[in-house]
Design an enzyme around this catalytic site. Structure first.
Site, PDB file in Angstrom:
ATOM      1  N   THR A   1       0.829  -1.203   0.000  1.00 62.40           N
ATOM      2  CA  THR A   1       0.000   0.000   0.000  1.00 62.40           C
ATOM      3  C   THR A   1       0.868   1.260   0.000  1.00 62.40           C
ATOM      4  OG1 THR A   1      -0.098  -0.034   2.420  1.00 62.40           O
ATOM      5  CG2 THR A   1      -1.921  -1.085   1.235  1.00 62.40           C
TER       6      THR A   1
ATOM      7  N   GLU B   1      -0.645  -8.707  10.106  1.00 65.35           N
ATOM      8  CA  GLU B   1      -1.816  -9.264  10.806  1.00 65.35           C
ATOM      9  C   GLU B   1      -2.138 -10.678  10.314  1.00 65.35           C
ATOM     10  OE1 GLU B   1      -1.647  -5.822  10.633  1.00 65.35           O
ATOM     11  OE2 GLU B   1      -1.502  -6.058  12.796  1.00 65.35           O
TER      12      GLU B   1
ATOM     13  N   THR C   1       6.790  -5.513   9.123  1.00 65.21           N
ATOM     14  CA  THR C   1       6.694  -5.091   7.726  1.00 65.21           C
ATOM     15  C   THR C   1       6.986  -3.597   7.556  1.00 65.21           C
ATOM     16  OG1 THR C   1       4.325  -4.966   8.136  1.00 65.21           O
ATOM     17  CG2 THR C   1       5.127  -6.884   6.944  1.00 65.21           C
TER      18      THR C   1
ATOM     19  N   ASP D   1       0.236  -3.984  18.662  1.00 67.57           N
ATOM     20  CA  ASP D   1       0.184  -3.455  17.292  1.00 67.57           C
ATOM     21  C   ASP D   1       0.709  -2.021  17.233  1.00 67.57           C
ATOM     22  OD1 ASP D   1      -0.249  -3.336  14.559  1.00 67.57           O
ATOM     23  OD2 ASP D   1      -2.386  -2.929  14.714  1.00 67.57           O
TER      24      ASP D   1
ATOM     25  N   CYS E   1     -13.803  -6.449   7.393  1.00 59.90           N
ATOM     26  CA  CYS E   1     -14.139  -5.627   6.222  1.00 59.90           C
ATOM     27  C   CYS E   1     -15.578  -5.109   6.300  1.00 59.90           C
ATOM     28  CB  CYS E   1     -13.977  -6.431   4.934  1.00 59.90           C
ATOM     29  SG  CYS E   1     -12.272  -6.820   4.529  1.00 59.90           S
TER      30      CYS E   1
ATOM     31  N   MET F   1     -14.335 -10.510  -2.957  1.00 60.76           N
ATOM     32  CA  MET F   1     -14.864 -11.322  -1.858  1.00 60.76           C
ATOM     33  C   MET F   1     -14.316 -12.747  -2.025  1.00 60.76           C
ATOM     34  SD  MET F   1     -16.820 -11.971   0.766  1.00 60.76           S
ATOM     35  CE  MET F   1     -17.252 -13.584   1.443  1.00 60.76           C
TER      36      MET F   1
HETATM   37 CA    CA Z   1      -0.685  -3.707  12.313  1.00 64.15          CA
END
Ligand code: CA
Length: 708
Positions: free
Chosen positions: A186, A204, A261, A326, A633, A672
C-alpha cells in the site's frame, strides 16, 4: 504539452541542497557523486517531487503566494473523479505541471496539474482475490517519479515502472517472496541512489517483513533487508539477522513470519548517506505465542538506519520492544535540524502508534527525547538512561487477563502524514485518542491462512447495543496537535468529531492544511492554530495534501476519499464521521469559484430479510464467526462503516446465493474471497442466520427511531 522528467536526475540541473560535503565526513559516507547529490526540491519549490516533498519528508512548502493573509479567498480550481469509491491515501507527485497520483486498487492517474485534465491512466488490474488479502482497504499511498519513469507498488505486491509520458508499462517485478502468505503493498516507493525502495504489508496475517531495492532502470533486485529472522535451521541472511535472532525465543517463532513489515515510512539523509525505515508490529500480536513471552524481537516496531547502496544495517532504535499491542513504528519519519540544549542537532522525529513523540540523533540513533503526545497507558515513561519504555505491566499485559489499553491498535497516530514547519518549529500531527480491550487467545493455527487475520489476540468485543456503541465512539477523539519537539509539549490543538482525520501540509505562508474525516478541507494559521478557511469535500479526507505552482499560480491539492482501517474494521464507530466514500482529487487556488456536485446521499431501501430460524446458541456462534472472518471488512457486529457493503441490507437474490458467495467465491472478482477452506457449510449458515438477525434488529431500530 511537452513534458520534462529530469527533475530528480542525479547531478542534473537541479542537483543539490546539502552541497559539497568534504569527502569522508559524516560517518564515512562514500565519497561518490551520489553522496553530494541532494534532492532538487528546494531549488524548485513549485514542484512536489517526492513523497514528503524532500528526502527529509518534512511536508513543508516554501511557497507563500497563498498565505494567512489571503487563504480565505481559496476556491475550487478543479476536481477529478477517481474510478473507485474506496479509501484514498495517496500523496500526489507534481513535476513540471503534471500530477501523478493514485486511487484505490492501485490505479495511477496523470493529470494536468493546472486543469485536472486526464493525460493518461494505468490500471494494474489487481485480481479480485488479491484485493481481499490486506487488512486495511485496497488503498495506495502514491507513486515515485524519477528520470521519466513512474513507479507504482501495486496491491498484489508487484512493483511496476511506467513511462511518465504515456503510462506505458516499462517493466514489472514481483516483490512477494511467498505467495502462500497475504503480502500486499500500500506504501509509496522511494527512489534513492538510482534504486527503487519498497516494502510490504501483511503482519496481521503472518508474514516476514523486508525492504527490497530494485535498479530504477532495469527493475533488477539490488538488495533486500529482512527486518525479522527466518528459519534458524538456515544461515542468517545478514549480520543484522544474527543480532535479531538472539532476541527471539521459542522454537517456532519464524513460522508465523514474525512481521516487522515496512509498509509506509522511509526518509533519507544524503549528507550522512543514511536511509531510515520504520517497521511494523510483530506476527502474532500475542507475545507468548510468538516468542515464548520474552525478548525484544528485533526489528519489529523499530526505526532502522541502512546504507541505501547496499542495505547494510547501521543502527536501530526500537520504539516498542517486544510489542504486543500493534504499536507499529511505520508512522511518518521527519528529518530536521533542531536546537537542543544550545546545540543544533540533526534529528529524526516520529510519532508512532504508541503515543510517544521520539526525537533521535539521526547520525547515531541516540534517543534525545520521548514524551507522550496523546494518552498512553501501556507505559509510564521512557527511561532516558536505557532508552527503553517502562511498561505498565498491570495496565497493559493482557496475557494475564483482558486489559483496556490505550492507545488502541489503530494508534495515537496512524499513517496519515504529519508535517514540520521550520519557521514555527512545530510538528502538525493528526492525533487520535483511543483505547481498546485486548485479551489473549490461542492462535487458531500454527500456519498462516491467506485473507484470515490471525493475531493470537481477541478483537475487542463491541456490544450490539447502539447506546454503548455511541458511548465508545464519543470516547474516540480526533485532534490536530501542533507539537513543539524541542519543548516536548503541544503548542496548540484543534478537536474533531472523530478519529482518522487527514495528513497535514505546512507552508511558508504560515499555514497548515488538513482534510477531515467528517468531510472538510481546512486551513489554520501555523503559529496560532486559528482556523482561517474551510470548504466541503463531500467525503472523508485522509491523505496528506500538497501544494505546487504552475505558471506562477499556487495550487493546493487534496486527495479526498473515505475508507481504510477505521470504517472497515471499526465500522460502527466510524459512522460518527457521517460521510460516504466518494473519491476525488480536489484542487484549490486563490479566486477560483468551482463547485462540487452535491454529496452522494442515496437512500438505502429497508432490509427485507428472510425469517430467522436459528436459536440463541447458533446465533451466538454466528456472531463470533462473523466478527472473526467477516467483521474486518464488513464491520463488527455486521454494521458496516459504509465503504464495504452492509450485509444487513442483502437482497433476496444475495440471500439465495449466500453459500456460493461465502464458501465458493461467486463474487471473487469483486474482492470477496471463498472461505470454504476455513468455514464449514454449517458455520456459513450460522453466519447467515446472524446476519438475518442483525437485519431484523436494524428494522426494529429504524422503527423505534421513527416512532420517537
Ligand atoms: Ca498492524
Amino acid at each position: 504539452m511537452k513534458l520534462k522528467f529530469n527533475a530528480l536526475r542525479p547531478g542534473g540541473r537541479l542537483a543539490v541542497m546539502c552541497l559539497m560535503l568534504p569527502a569522508g565526513m559524516a560517518l564515512g559516507a562514500p565519497a561518490d557523486v551520489d553522496a553530494r547529490r541532494v534532492i532538487a526540491a528546494d531549488r524548485e519549490p513549485g514542484n512536489w517531487m517526492s513523497h514528503g516533498r524532500t528526502y527529509g519528508e518534512q511536508r513543508f512548502s516554501p511557497l507563500k503566494k497563498v498565505s494567512d493573509a489571503n487563504v480565505g479567498q481559496l476556491g475550487l480550481a478543479w476536481s477529478y473523479k477517481l474510478d473507485v469509491d474506496r479509501g484514498v491515501e495517496a500523496t500526489p507527485i507534481v513535476v513540471d505541471g503534471v500530477m501523478y497520483t493514485t486511487g484505490a486498487r492501485s490505479i495511477v492517474y496523470a493529470l494536468d496539474a493546472a486543469t485536472g485534465r486526464l493525460l493518461w491512466k494505468h490500471d494494474p488490474k489487481v485480481h479480485g482475490i488479491r484485493l481481499s488479502e490486506g487488512c486495511c482497504d485496497v488503498v495506495n499511498r502514491g507513486v515515485a517519479v524519477w528520470k521519466g519513469k513512474v513507479y507504482l507498488g501495486a496491491y498484489d505486491g508487484r512493483l511496476i515502472a511506467l513511462d511518465a509520458r504515456n503510462g506505458r508499462k516499462l517493466w514489472e517485478t514481483d516483490t512477494v517472496l511467498d505467495h502462500g502468505r497475504s503480502y500486499t503493498i500500500t506504501g509509496a516507493p522511494r527512489v534513492v541512489k538510482g534504486r527503487v525502495l519498497i516494502g510490504n504489508g501483511g503482519a496481521e496475517y503472518g508474514v516476514r517483513g523486508y525492504l527490497s531495492a530494485y535498479d530504477a532502470d532495469s527493475g533488477k533486485l539490488s538488495w533486500r533487508f529482512y527486518t525479522v529472522p527466518g528459519d534458524p535451521a538456515k544461515p542468517a541472511e545478514s549480520k543484522a539477522m544474527e543480532m535479531a535472532r538472539a532476541t527471539w525465543f521459542g522454537t517456532e517463532y519464524w513460522k508465523q513470519g514474525g512481521g516487522g513489515t515496512v509498509w509506509d515510512a522511509m526518509a533519507y539523509d544524503p549528507e550522512l548517506d543514511l536511509l531510515y525505515i520504520g517497521t511494523g508490529n510483530a506476527s502474532w500480536w500475542n507475545r507468548k505465542a510468538r516468542s515464548d513471552g520474552q525478548g525484544d524481537n528485533l526489528f519489529v516496531s523499530s526505526i532502522v538506519a541502512l546504507r541505501p547502496a547496499t542495505g547494510e544495517y547501521v543502527w536501530h532504535y526500537q520504539v516498542t520492544p517486544g510489542d504486543m499491542w500493534d504499536y507499529t513504528a511505520t508512522q511518518h519519519i521527519i528529518l530536521a535540524d533542531l536546537p537542543i540544549d544550545g546545540k543544533t542537532r540533526k534529528v529524526l522525529m516520529q510519532a508512532p502508534k504508541n503515543g510517544f513523540f521520539y526525537v533521535l540523533d539521526r547520525q547515531t540513533g541516540e534517543l534525545l527525547s520521548a514524551e507522550k503526545y496523546a494518552p498512553a497507558t501501556w507505559a509510564t515513561h521512557v527511561d532516558m538512561k536505557t532508552g527503553r519504555p517502562v511498561v505498565d505491566e498491570k495496565a497493559a499485559n493482557y496475557l494475564e487477563g483482558p486489559k483496556v489499553v490505550s492507545p488502541a491498535f489503530i494508534g495515537a497516530h496512524n499513517w496519515h502524514p504529519m508535517s514540520f514547519n521550520p519557521q514555527t518549529g512545530l510538528v502538525y500531527i493528526p492525533v487520535q485518542e483511543t483505547a481498546a480491550m485486548l485479551s489473549a487467545t490461542t492462535p487458531a493455527t500454527r500456519s498462516p491462512h491467506k485473507s484470515v487475520v490471525n493475531l493470537g489476540v481477541d478483537v475487542p468485543d463491541l456490544p450490539e447495543d447502539p447506546a454503548i456503541v455511541k458511548q465508545i465512539s464519543d470516547s474516540f477523539k480526533g485532534k490536530l496537535v501542533a507539537w513543539d519537539p524541542v519543548r516536548q509539549k503541544a503548542a496548540w490543538s484543534q478537536d474533531y468529531r472523530t478519529i482518522y482525520n487527514g495528513g497535514t501540509l505546512s507552508t511558508a505562508g504560515n499555514l497548515v492544511f488538513q482534510g477531515t474525516a467528517d468531510g472538510r478541507v481546512v486551513a489554520y494559521a501555523a503559529d496560532s492554530g486559528r482556523k482561517l478557511w474551510e470548504s466541503p469535500a463531500n467525503t472523508g479526507v485522509m491523505a496528506g495534501p500538497v501544494t505546487y505552482e504552475v505558471k506562477g499560480e499556487q495550487y493546493v491539492s487534496f486527495m479526498a476519499g473515505w475508507g481504510g482501517t477505521f470504517p472497515l474494521i471499526l465500522g460502527p464507530l466510524s459512522l460518527a464521521a457521517k460521510v460516504k466514500p466518494e473519491s476525488r482529487v480536489l484542487t484549490y487556488k486563490l479566486g477560483a469559484t468551482g463547485q462540487l456536485p452535491p454529496p452522494r446521499n442515496e437512500a438505502q431501501p429497508l432490509p427485507v430479510p428472510p425469517a430467522l430460524t436459528a436459536g440463541p446458541e447458533d446465533l451466538k456462534a454466528g456472531r463470533e464467526l462473523f466478527n472473526a472472518y467477516c467483521g474486518g471488512c464488513h464491520g463488527l457486529n455486521a454494521v458496516s462503516g459504509g465503504v464495504i457493503p452492509d450485509l444487513r441490507y442483502l437482497d433476496a437474490t444475495r440471500h439465495g446465493q449466500f453459500e456460493s458467495i461465502v464458501l465458493h467465491g461467486l463474487r471473487a472478482a469483486k474482492g470477496m474471497p471463498p472461505f470454504a477452506s476455513v468455514l464449514s457449510p454449517e458455520n456459513a449458515t450460522r453466519i447467515h442466520q446472524y446476519l438475518i438477525k442483525r437485519a431484523h434488529d436494524l428494522n426494529t431500530e429504524i422503527g423505534a427511531s421513527a416512532k420517537r
